[in-house]
Each structure stands twice: as C-alpha cells, then as structure tokens.
Design a protein around this motif. Sequence first.
Motif, PDB file in Angstrom:
ATOM      1  N   GLU A  87      -9.609 -19.415  -5.771  1.00 51.97           N
ATOM      2  CA  GLU A  87      -9.037 -18.134  -6.183  1.00 51.97           C
ATOM      3  C   GLU A  87      -7.514 -18.244  -6.229  1.00 51.97           C
ATOM      4  OE1 GLU A  87     -12.313 -15.080  -4.244  1.00 51.97           O
ATOM      5  OE2 GLU A  87     -10.521 -15.573  -3.074  1.00 51.97           O
ATOM      6  N   GLU A  88      -6.902 -17.298  -6.903  1.00 56.21           N
ATOM      7  CA  GLU A  88      -5.453 -17.154  -6.833  1.00 56.21           C
ATOM      8  C   GLU A  88      -5.106 -15.677  -6.971  1.00 56.21           C
ATOM      9  OE1 GLU A  88      -3.242 -18.924 -10.062  1.00 56.21           O
ATOM     10  OE2 GLU A  88      -4.946 -18.776 -11.417  1.00 56.21           O
ATOM     11  N   MET A  89      -4.043 -15.294  -6.280  1.00 56.35           N
ATOM     12  CA  MET A  89      -3.590 -13.926  -6.356  1.00 56.35           C
ATOM     13  C   MET A  89      -2.641 -13.804  -7.537  1.00 56.35           C
ATOM     14  SD  MET A  89      -2.507 -11.778  -3.059  1.00 56.35           S
ATOM     15  CE  MET A  89      -1.088 -10.710  -3.144  1.00 56.35           C
ATOM     16  N   GLU A  90      -2.822 -12.772  -8.322  1.00 53.39           N
ATOM     17  CA  GLU A  90      -1.956 -12.591  -9.497  1.00 53.39           C
ATOM     18  C   GLU A  90      -0.524 -12.339  -9.040  1.00 53.39           C
ATOM     19  OE1 GLU A  90      -3.571 -10.520 -13.012  1.00 53.39           O
ATOM     20  OE2 GLU A  90      -1.829  -9.184 -12.781  1.00 53.39           O
ATOM     21  N   THR A  91       0.413 -13.075  -9.628  1.00 55.92           N
ATOM     22  CA  THR A  91       1.821 -12.941  -9.239  1.00 55.92           C
ATOM     23  C   THR A  91       2.464 -11.776  -9.991  1.00 55.92           C
ATOM     24  OG1 THR A  91       2.424 -14.584 -10.912  1.00 55.92           O
ATOM     25  CG2 THR A  91       2.033 -15.389  -8.678  1.00 55.92           C
ATOM     26  N   GLY A  92       3.648 -11.390  -9.513  1.00 55.67           N
ATOM     27  CA  GLY A  92       4.378 -10.305 -10.157  1.00 55.67           C
ATOM     28  C   GLY A  92       4.165  -8.962  -9.500  1.00 55.67           C
ATOM     29  N   HIS A  93       3.403  -8.943  -8.396  1.00 52.18           N
ATOM     30  CA  HIS A  93       3.118  -7.671  -7.718  1.00 52.18           C
ATOM     31  C   HIS A  93       3.701  -7.651  -6.306  1.00 52.18           C
ATOM     32  CE1 HIS A  93       0.238  -6.712 -10.918  1.00 52.18           C
ATOM     33  NE2 HIS A  93      -0.215  -7.952 -10.790  1.00 52.18           N
ATOM     34  N   LEU A 168      -5.767  -1.344  -3.474  1.00 50.67           N
ATOM     35  CA  LEU A 168      -4.507  -2.001  -3.803  1.00 50.67           C
ATOM     36  C   LEU A 168      -4.712  -2.750  -5.116  1.00 50.67           C
ATOM     37  CD1 LEU A 168      -1.619  -2.838  -3.053  1.00 50.67           C
ATOM     38  CD2 LEU A 168      -2.583  -4.678  -1.655  1.00 50.67           C
ATOM     39  N   GLU A 169      -4.012  -2.323  -6.153  1.00 54.44           N
ATOM     40  CA  GLU A 169      -4.254  -2.849  -7.500  1.00 54.44           C
ATOM     41  C   GLU A 169      -3.479  -4.150  -7.749  1.00 54.44           C
ATOM     42  OE1 GLU A 169      -6.503  -1.816  -9.568  1.00 54.44           O
ATOM     43  OE2 GLU A 169      -7.105  -0.046  -8.404  1.00 54.44           O
ATOM     44  N   ILE A 170      -3.805  -5.158  -6.954  1.00 57.30           N
ATOM     45  CA  ILE A 170      -3.271  -6.508  -7.173  1.00 57.30           C
ATOM     46  C   ILE A 170      -4.468  -7.425  -7.407  1.00 57.30           C
ATOM     47  CG2 ILE A 170      -1.935  -8.410  -6.220  1.00 57.30           C
ATOM     48  CD1 ILE A 170      -0.409  -6.416  -4.518  1.00 57.30           C
ATOM     49  N   PRO A 171      -4.661  -7.908  -8.626  1.00 61.75           N
ATOM     50  CA  PRO A 171      -5.864  -8.687  -8.934  1.00 61.75           C
ATOM     51  C   PRO A 171      -5.900 -10.052  -8.248  1.00 61.75           C
ATOM     52  CG  PRO A 171      -4.873  -7.785 -10.931  1.00 61.75           C
ATOM     53  CD  PRO A 171      -3.872  -7.615  -9.827  1.00 61.75           C
ATOM     54  N   ILE A 172      -7.107 -10.455  -7.890  1.00 58.95           N
ATOM     55  CA  ILE A 172      -7.400 -11.806  -7.405  1.00 58.95           C
ATOM     56  C   ILE A 172      -8.311 -12.453  -8.444  1.00 58.95           C
ATOM     57  CG2 ILE A 172      -8.571 -13.153  -5.614  1.00 58.95           C
ATOM     58  CD1 ILE A 172      -7.756 -10.856  -3.651  1.00 58.95           C
ATOM     59  N   HIS A 173      -7.942 -13.625  -8.915  1.00 53.80           N
ATOM     60  CA  HIS A 173      -8.712 -14.324  -9.941  1.00 53.80           C
ATOM     61  C   HIS A 173      -9.589 -15.378  -9.270  1.00 53.80           C
ATOM     62  CE1 HIS A 173      -6.284 -12.484 -13.152  1.00 53.80           C
ATOM     63  NE2 HIS A 173      -5.291 -12.596 -12.281  1.00 53.80           N
ATOM     64  N   HIS A 174     -10.897 -15.275  -9.511  1.00 46.10           N
ATOM     65  CA  HIS A 174     -11.861 -16.157  -8.860  1.00 46.10           C
ATOM     66  C   HIS A 174     -12.571 -17.008  -9.916  1.00 46.10           C
ATOM     67  CE1 HIS A 174     -16.053 -16.680  -6.931  1.00 46.10           C
ATOM     68  NE2 HIS A 174     -15.257 -17.620  -6.469  1.00 46.10           N
ATOM     69  N   TYR A 175     -12.522 -18.341  -9.718  1.00 43.32           N
ATOM     70  CA  TYR A 175     -13.064 -19.273 -10.715  1.00 43.32           C
ATOM     71  C   TYR A 175     -14.332 -19.985 -10.239  1.00 43.32           C
ATOM     72  CZ  TYR A 175      -8.249 -18.528 -12.198  1.00 43.32           C
ATOM     73  OH  TYR A 175      -7.056 -17.943 -12.565  1.00 43.32           O
ATOM     74  N   GLY A 176     -14.847 -19.582  -9.099  1.00 39.75           N
ATOM     75  CA  GLY A 176     -15.937 -20.331  -8.472  1.00 39.75           C
ATOM     76  C   GLY A 176     -17.260 -20.312  -9.200  1.00 39.75           C
ATOM     77  N   TYR A 177     -17.429 -19.405 -10.175  1.00 42.40           N
ATOM     78  CA  TYR A 177     -18.702 -19.338 -10.892  1.00 42.40           C
ATOM     79  C   TYR A 177     -18.668 -20.027 -12.247  1.00 42.40           C
ATOM     80  CZ  TYR A 177     -20.047 -16.005  -7.299  1.00 42.40           C
ATOM     81  OH  TYR A 177     -20.338 -15.416  -6.086  1.00 42.40           O
ATOM     82  N   ILE A 178     -17.565 -20.703 -12.561  1.00 45.09           N
ATOM     83  CA  ILE A 178     -17.528 -21.507 -13.779  1.00 45.09           C
ATOM     84  C   ILE A 178     -18.495 -22.680 -13.595  1.00 45.09           C
ATOM     85  CG2 ILE A 178     -16.078 -22.940 -15.265  1.00 45.09           C
ATOM     86  CD1 ILE A 178     -15.447 -19.960 -15.499  1.00 45.09           C
ATOM     87  N   GLU A 179     -19.377 -22.894 -14.571  1.00 44.00           N
ATOM     88  CA  GLU A 179     -20.466 -23.862 -14.411  1.00 44.00           C
ATOM     89  C   GLU A 179     -19.969 -25.270 -14.102  1.00 44.00           C
ATOM     90  OE1 GLU A 179     -23.196 -23.562 -17.718  1.00 44.00           O
ATOM     91  OE2 GLU A 179     -23.054 -21.379 -17.667  1.00 44.00           O
ATOM     92  N   GLU A 180     -18.869 -25.654 -14.721  1.00 40.77           N
ATOM     93  CA  GLU A 180     -18.288 -26.984 -14.481  1.00 40.77           C
ATOM     94  C   GLU A 180     -17.990 -27.183 -13.001  1.00 40.77           C
ATOM     95  OE1 GLU A 180     -13.980 -29.067 -15.444  1.00 40.77           O
ATOM     96  OE2 GLU A 180     -14.775 -27.611 -16.858  1.00 40.77           O
TER      97      GLU A 180
END
Length: 340
Positions: A87-93, A168-180
């Motif tokens: 995961e990564e926390m969206e920057t700029g917030h 708290l409207e700071i998005p977290i981007h999660h990539y763990g379900y990408i099939e690769e």
Amino acid sequence: MSSPSISLCMIVKNEEDFIEQCLKSVQGIVDEIIIVDTGSDDQTVEICKKYNASVFPFEWKDHFAEARNFALSKAKGDWILWLDADEEMETGHEQLLKQTLNNSTATMYLMPVLNYYGETFPVNPKNAFIYYQQRLFQNHKGIKFYNRIHEAPIFPTVQDSSFTTDYLEIPIHHYGYIEELTAKRNKAERNLKLIQEEYKDPNHSPWIEYHLANEYYRSGDYKKAFDYLNESIFRFLLEGIKPPSILYRLKYGILVDTNSLDHALEGIEKAIALYPDYVDLHFLKGLILYQTNHYHEALASFEKCLELGEQKSKYLILKGTGSFKAEHYKKQCLEKLGKS
C-alpha cells in the motif's frame, strides 16, 4: 504546542518489491516507523532501516492480529497509522492530516482504501473498489487488533463515552489484489488456509463465511462462493443482525458474472430495500435488467446510480458505478430504445 506524533506500524515478510514505495509515501508524515518482520530473507529489513525504522523480529503464528498487536506494543506515538507493504498513502494531504490531528475530537479515523484489481502493473486507476477502513487511531487507549486474518482494530470492551470515530479523506492505495502480485506471493492459498482455521472454531463470526466466499470468488469457484455467502447471510439473520451490505454486493455480483439471472431481480429488490442508498446494488440491478432486455427499467436504475454517486463512505463501492460505468450503460439503454 507541538503536533501529535504518529507511529507507523507494519508487519512484513519479503516485501522488497513494494516496501520502499510504501515508506516513501509517509516520509515527513510519521514520527517513527515500527516494523515487525516475520521472517524476511530478502532485502526488506535493509530497506526499512534506510528509513530509520525500528525493526523487531517476530515468530509468525498464522495470526495477523497477534503480529499487529506486537507492533502496537512497541509504538510510542500519540497516534497509530497502520499500512501494509503493498500500500501507499496518497501524498499532498500532509496539511489536512496535521490540521485534523491538531483539532481532533475522535479516537479513530476511517480512511478510503482503493483496492485495485487487474492482471498486471501498472494499475488502471479506474479499476478499483473503494472501502473505508479504520487506519488511524489514538495510541494508549486500549485499542487492539482482532481476528487471525482480515484483522481490524477494535475499541476495548470497556470504553468511555469519548471513544468516537470520524472520517479522514486521505486515500490509501492498495495493490495486493493485482493478479501478478497475488500469484507471486501465494496470497490466496495463505488466506484460504487461515480462514479455514477460523471456520473450525464453533463460535466463529458469520464474517468468516463471507471471507471464505470472497476467496473462492477470486479463484473462480463461484458455486462454493455462493454457498458460503448464503450461509453467512443466514447466520447473521440467526444472530438477529442485518446482513452487511457487502454480502449482497458479492452475491448479486456473482449472479451477474455467471449470467444466473433467474429470480435475481426479486432478490436484489429485497437487498435494495435494506440498503436503498447503496449505488452498487442499483448498478447490479441495472445490469440484471439490461441483460434481460428490460431497457426502460435498466435506464431508470442507471439514472438512479448517477443520482446517488459514489460518496457513501459506509459501503464498498466499485469505481464508476455512480459515474462513468453508469453513464456508459445509460447510453447503451438509450441506443437500444432508439433514443441515442
């Protein structure tokens, strides 16, 4: 007066491909990084130390909550932020976060997690489910994680009236379900094993059947997924609890995916009666109507989706069901009706 301090707490194992991206996203935001390593034999620990992380080895016991609670025991910050390595926390917030904690009256914050799906990287930003999770909470309040898998931080049984949650409207981007990525890490196999262990407990939560259904759905075993979903719904009802909306979302998603539409409309109407503002249910209803050539009624469903939008923080929402996907099917309906 100084701003409240934040401890990032993570559990990791062999995450050299993603951990740096995660840690970079919180640079300058967190005051300490607590890493609980459950047996890495790649460069994960070395990368973490580059970011001045405190790394603690921990024997893995097939129990995510135990490992997370061990991380909490090492954290000194006023607040706990928890992330996974993929995961990564969206920057700029950063300013929003600082202002929120400086003026906070809440004990815990739910943040939007964008769970991306697809086969390979880079991800398509339109391919994501949005779900709000408890990702930031006050330390030293007795909050602990529970569950062997799909663990969540829970308020203590005995709590004072000041224990509250907020968004708290700071998005977290999660990539763990990408099939690769899931194939590389054997994530599905590991998850299924842990959930099956929970299932053996006669006092397990009805959520366990849902999690089993979700794993079977991801692996393409729709029959087992559907059976476990119905079991989960039945067990929630037996306990006198309204089955959570996410169960109906998956149930009717399976019926649409497999084109098993007999009696689906009647069922989804009942689900919508329980959750009338859940855009994904209206979208699935629209798809059922569209696939059964009821274009006037489908058009009304997709217009309802556009009216509702996607800003409902209490639901798991597929990106586009209240915007571009609904707009696409609205146009398709108009074309079928000769009104394009």
